[in-house]
Design an enzyme around this catalytic site. Structure first.
Site, PDB file in Angstrom:
ATOM      1  N   HIS A 112      -6.546  13.706 -38.946  1.00 57.65           N
ATOM      2  CA  HIS A 112      -7.949  13.908 -38.570  1.00 57.65           C
ATOM      3  C   HIS A 112      -8.751  13.785 -39.866  1.00 57.65           C
ATOM      4  O   HIS A 112      -8.674  14.652 -40.742  1.00 57.65           O
ATOM      5  CB  HIS A 112      -8.095  15.303 -37.944  1.00 57.65           C
ATOM      6  CG  HIS A 112      -9.368  15.491 -37.190  1.00 57.65           C
ATOM      7  ND1 HIS A 112      -9.654  14.786 -36.044  1.00 57.65           N
ATOM      8  CD2 HIS A 112     -10.421  16.310 -37.404  1.00 57.65           C
ATOM      9  CE1 HIS A 112     -10.844  15.152 -35.587  1.00 57.65           C
ATOM     10  NE2 HIS A 112     -11.332  16.072 -36.400  1.00 57.65           N
ATOM     11  N   LYS A 127     -17.875  12.137 -31.037  1.00 59.82           N
ATOM     12  CA  LYS A 127     -18.471  12.353 -32.361  1.00 59.82           C
ATOM     13  C   LYS A 127     -17.599  11.598 -33.344  1.00 59.82           C
ATOM     14  O   LYS A 127     -16.371  11.761 -33.347  1.00 59.82           O
ATOM     15  CB  LYS A 127     -18.483  13.857 -32.624  1.00 59.82           C
ATOM     16  CG  LYS A 127     -18.659  14.297 -34.034  1.00 59.82           C
ATOM     17  CD  LYS A 127     -19.129  15.746 -34.050  1.00 59.82           C
ATOM     18  CE  LYS A 127     -18.470  16.531 -35.157  1.00 59.82           C
ATOM     19  NZ  LYS A 127     -19.029  17.891 -35.282  1.00 59.82           N
ATOM     20  N   LYS A 137     -16.514  10.812 -37.198  1.00 61.47           N
ATOM     21  CA  LYS A 137     -16.575  11.381 -38.538  1.00 61.47           C
ATOM     22  C   LYS A 137     -16.794  10.236 -39.511  1.00 61.47           C
ATOM     23  O   LYS A 137     -15.937   9.337 -39.621  1.00 61.47           O
ATOM     24  CB  LYS A 137     -15.255  12.086 -38.850  1.00 61.47           C
ATOM     25  CG  LYS A 137     -15.090  13.399 -38.107  1.00 61.47           C
ATOM     26  CD  LYS A 137     -16.082  14.403 -38.636  1.00 61.47           C
ATOM     27  CE  LYS A 137     -15.786  15.799 -38.143  1.00 61.47           C
ATOM     28  NZ  LYS A 137     -16.788  16.761 -38.608  1.00 61.47           N
ATOM     29  N   ASP A 173     -21.003  12.597 -37.480  1.00 63.55           N
ATOM     30  CA  ASP A 173     -21.042  13.762 -38.364  1.00 63.55           C
ATOM     31  C   ASP A 173     -20.709  13.254 -39.769  1.00 63.55           C
ATOM     32  O   ASP A 173     -19.607  12.741 -40.013  1.00 63.55           O
ATOM     33  CB  ASP A 173     -20.014  14.804 -37.908  1.00 63.55           C
ATOM     34  CG  ASP A 173     -20.143  16.104 -38.689  1.00 63.55           C
ATOM     35  OD1 ASP A 173     -20.978  16.168 -39.619  1.00 63.55           O
ATOM     36  OD2 ASP A 173     -19.406  17.060 -38.361  1.00 63.55           O
ATOM     37  N   GLU A 188     -25.329  14.414 -37.463  1.00 61.75           N
ATOM     38  CA  GLU A 188     -25.027  15.772 -37.905  1.00 61.75           C
ATOM     39  C   GLU A 188     -24.878  15.846 -39.416  1.00 61.75           C
ATOM     40  O   GLU A 188     -24.143  15.043 -39.998  1.00 61.75           O
ATOM     41  CB  GLU A 188     -23.735  16.212 -37.195  1.00 61.75           C
ATOM     42  CG  GLU A 188     -23.261  17.605 -37.526  1.00 61.75           C
ATOM     43  CD  GLU A 188     -22.070  18.014 -36.650  1.00 61.75           C
ATOM     44  OE1 GLU A 188     -21.837  17.369 -35.597  1.00 61.75           O
ATOM     45  OE2 GLU A 188     -21.380  18.967 -37.020  1.00 61.75           O
ATOM     46  N   ASP A 221     -25.433  21.587 -39.516  1.00 58.89           N
ATOM     47  CA  ASP A 221     -24.125  22.236 -39.335  1.00 58.89           C
ATOM     48  C   ASP A 221     -23.808  23.090 -40.559  1.00 58.89           C
ATOM     49  O   ASP A 221     -24.057  24.303 -40.552  1.00 58.89           O
ATOM     50  CB  ASP A 221     -23.043  21.183 -39.062  1.00 58.89           C
ATOM     51  CG  ASP A 221     -21.683  21.814 -38.848  1.00 58.89           C
ATOM     52  OD1 ASP A 221     -21.619  23.052 -38.716  1.00 58.89           O
ATOM     53  OD2 ASP A 221     -20.661  21.093 -38.803  1.00 58.89           O
ATOM     54  N   LYS A 271     -21.845  28.029 -34.653  1.00 65.16           N
ATOM     55  CA  LYS A 271     -20.407  28.295 -34.790  1.00 65.16           C
ATOM     56  C   LYS A 271     -20.221  29.794 -34.996  1.00 65.16           C
ATOM     57  O   LYS A 271     -20.918  30.382 -35.848  1.00 65.16           O
ATOM     58  CB  LYS A 271     -19.830  27.538 -35.986  1.00 65.16           C
ATOM     59  CG  LYS A 271     -19.910  26.029 -35.831  1.00 65.16           C
ATOM     60  CD  LYS A 271     -19.238  25.305 -36.974  1.00 65.16           C
ATOM     61  CE  LYS A 271     -19.274  23.797 -36.730  1.00 65.16           C
ATOM     62  NZ  LYS A 271     -18.679  23.026 -37.820  1.00 65.16           N
ATOM     63  N   GLU A 290     -18.256  21.094 -28.676  1.00 65.67           N
ATOM     64  CA  GLU A 290     -17.117  20.291 -29.179  1.00 65.67           C
ATOM     65  C   GLU A 290     -15.890  21.202 -29.242  1.00 65.67           C
ATOM     66  O   GLU A 290     -15.146  21.169 -30.218  1.00 65.67           O
ATOM     67  CB  GLU A 290     -17.464  19.692 -30.546  1.00 65.67           C
ATOM     68  CG  GLU A 290     -17.874  20.716 -31.567  1.00 65.67           C
ATOM     69  CD  GLU A 290     -18.245  20.135 -32.920  1.00 65.67           C
ATOM     70  OE1 GLU A 290     -18.403  18.916 -33.029  1.00 65.67           O
ATOM     71  OE2 GLU A 290     -18.364  20.934 -33.871  1.00 65.67           O
TER      72      GLU A 290
HETATM   73  C1  MUC Z   1     -17.627  19.839 -38.287  1.00 64.69           C
HETATM   74  O1  MUC Z   1     -18.088  19.563 -39.374  1.00 64.69           O
HETATM   75  O2  MUC Z   1     -18.362  19.774 -37.324  1.00 64.69           O
HETATM   76  C2  MUC Z   1     -15.903  19.804 -35.775  1.00 64.69           C
HETATM   77  C3  MUC Z   1     -15.313  18.762 -35.144  1.00 64.69           C
HETATM   78  C4  MUC Z   1     -14.529  18.106 -36.094  1.00 64.69           C
HETATM   79  O3  MUC Z   1     -13.827  17.114 -35.932  1.00 64.69           O
HETATM   80  O4  MUC Z   1     -14.668  18.707 -37.289  1.00 64.69           O
HETATM   81  C5  MUC Z   1     -15.369  19.902 -37.101  1.00 64.69           C
HETATM   82  C6  MUC Z   1     -16.219  20.336 -38.210  1.00 64.69           C
HETATM   83 MG    MG Z   2     -20.080  19.143 -38.545  1.00 69.33          MG
END
Ligand code: MUC
Ligand code: MG
Length: 385
Positions: free
Chosen positions: A24, A169, A171, A200, A226, A251, A275, A329
């Site tokens: 991941h 989402k 990354k 994000d 994000e 975030d 969170k 999420e």
């Molecule tokens: C984040 O930064 O949001 C949430 C989903 C993911 O893949 O990482 C987290 C942290």
């Molecule tokens: Mg995030």
């Protein structure tokens, strides 16, 4: 009436290493394993409450690591907790906040365990201690983060097929912005109108990079951005929020009610990723949500990729929000190769269904946890769960 006082008798903190189903990749770390930090608070009435304080990538994401959380709970929090009246979670948390600086994740785990125990005592789901549920299920987004565009597209198609997720989402932030834009555009083109695509950036961009990229993300069909820039740069986030066509979500900039107020009062974000751990616990997260809703900021239910325990604790709280416009999420357990519940959480029809039982409403598989916990795997002799 519940007889009181009911003393706290024991506090156990357990580290559980669980491999992920695939690497991941975030801009700050690549996870091949998640370290669940679980806490159990045993009370004199025979009730045990559970909480979780899991973080991402050791010390890469936040200022508490799994090991520091365990050490701080075992060394400072647990001795203070022992003997206190478990029927007074509010009073206990006030004492902990007054005595110990920071440690939001540790405080979150302890508060969750106290509320789990209290709700079990009352015979109600934990959500009922936070005003009661508005909904019995919450929509759940999936994070595409394999690091490979083709693999992410296949994964997205699988998720749509299974009716597990229709919000993705991505990354980004580890590669050059132009490469990231191409990645996002390819995935959005592949899923089309069947799915929403969000990104994000995990703070990776400068303001200038963000300004350049945001316009192109809008053209690619991205519908939420994000934490594009550093958490500390609130003025920058405000600037981007005011200039961007695509909504901007805070975030890492959001560590509880004080940050929520500062961001909301200048509308430095359109959406808050709430969170429970980053907010220092369920009550902190409830305050973050209240500030957002009072100031016209939308809500999104975020995760620190917790396992089943932290995930369901978050869901219990999020189910009480008057509005949760961007869904959640809460997919953490689905990223892990091991199940730690007797009955897995129910993910159906793009959503997570909340359990009806008292407290967190889950039953942990203690034998499984016993086998996976780090200290027993290393041969240490520990008190059995
Ligand atoms: C984040 O930064 O949001 C949430 C989903 C993911 O893949 O990482 C987290 C942290
Ligand atoms: Mg995030």
């Amino acid at each position: 009436m519940i007889p009181s006082p009911i003393q706290i008798q024991a506090v156990d903190t357990i580290l559980v290493d669980v491999p992920t189903i695939r690497p991941h990749r975030l801009s700050v770390a690549t996870m091949n394993c998640q370290v669940l930090v679980l806490i159990r608070i045993q009370c004199a009435d025979g009730i045990a409450g559970w909480g979780e304080a899991t973080t991402i990538g050791g010390l890469a994401y936040g200022e508490e690591s799994p090991e520091s959380i365990k050490t701080n709970i075992d060394t400072y929090f647990a001795p203070m907790l022992k003997g206190l009246d478990a029927t007074r979670p509010g009073q206990i948390m006030a004492k902990l906040r007054e005595s110990f600086q920071g440690n939001r994740f540790a405080k979150c785990a302890i508060e969750t365990a106290l509320f789990d125990a209290q709700a079990r005592r009352f015979g109600v789901p934990l959500s009922e201690l936070f005003g009661g549920r508005v909904t019995d299920s919450v929509e759940v987004a999936w994070t595409l983060a394999s690091g490979d565009t083709g693999r992410d597209i296949d994964e997205a198609h699988q998720m749509l097929e299974m009716k597990r997720h229709r919000v993705f989402k991505l990354k980004i932030g580890a590669r050059a912005p132009a490469d990231d834009i191409a990645h996002v555009a390819a995935i959005k083109a592949a899923v089309g109108e069947r799915a929403q695509v969000r990104v994000d950036v995990n703070q990776a961009w400068s303001q200038a990079e963000a300004l350049w990229a945001i316009e192109r993300l809008a053209d690619a069909g991205c519908d939420l951005i994000e934490q594009p820039i550093a958490a500390e740069d609130r003025r920058g986030l405000k600037r981007l929020t005011h200039l961007s066509k695509v909504p901007i979500m805070a975030d890492e900039a959001l560590h509880g009610p004080v940050d929520a107020f500062a961001l909301a009062s200048t509308h430095a974000a359109d959406v808050f990723a709430v969170k429970i751990a980053q907010s220092g616990g369920l009550t902190g997260a409830a305050s973050v949500a209240a500030i957002a809703l009072a100031s016209g900021v939308d809500l999104y239910g975020g995760t620190m990729l917790e396992g089943a325990l932290g995930t369901i604790a978050s869901a219990q709280l999020f189910s009480t929000f008057r509005e949760l416009k961007w869904g959640t999420e809460l997919f953490g357990p689905l990223l892990l190769t091991e199940e730690i519940l007797v009955e897995p959480l129910r993910y159906e029809n793009f959503s997570l269904k909340l359990p009806q039982g008292p407290g967190l409403g889950i039953q942990l598989d203690l034998d499984k946890i016993e086998r996976l916990r780090r200290d027993t795997k290393r041969g240490a002799s520990v008190v059995k769960l």
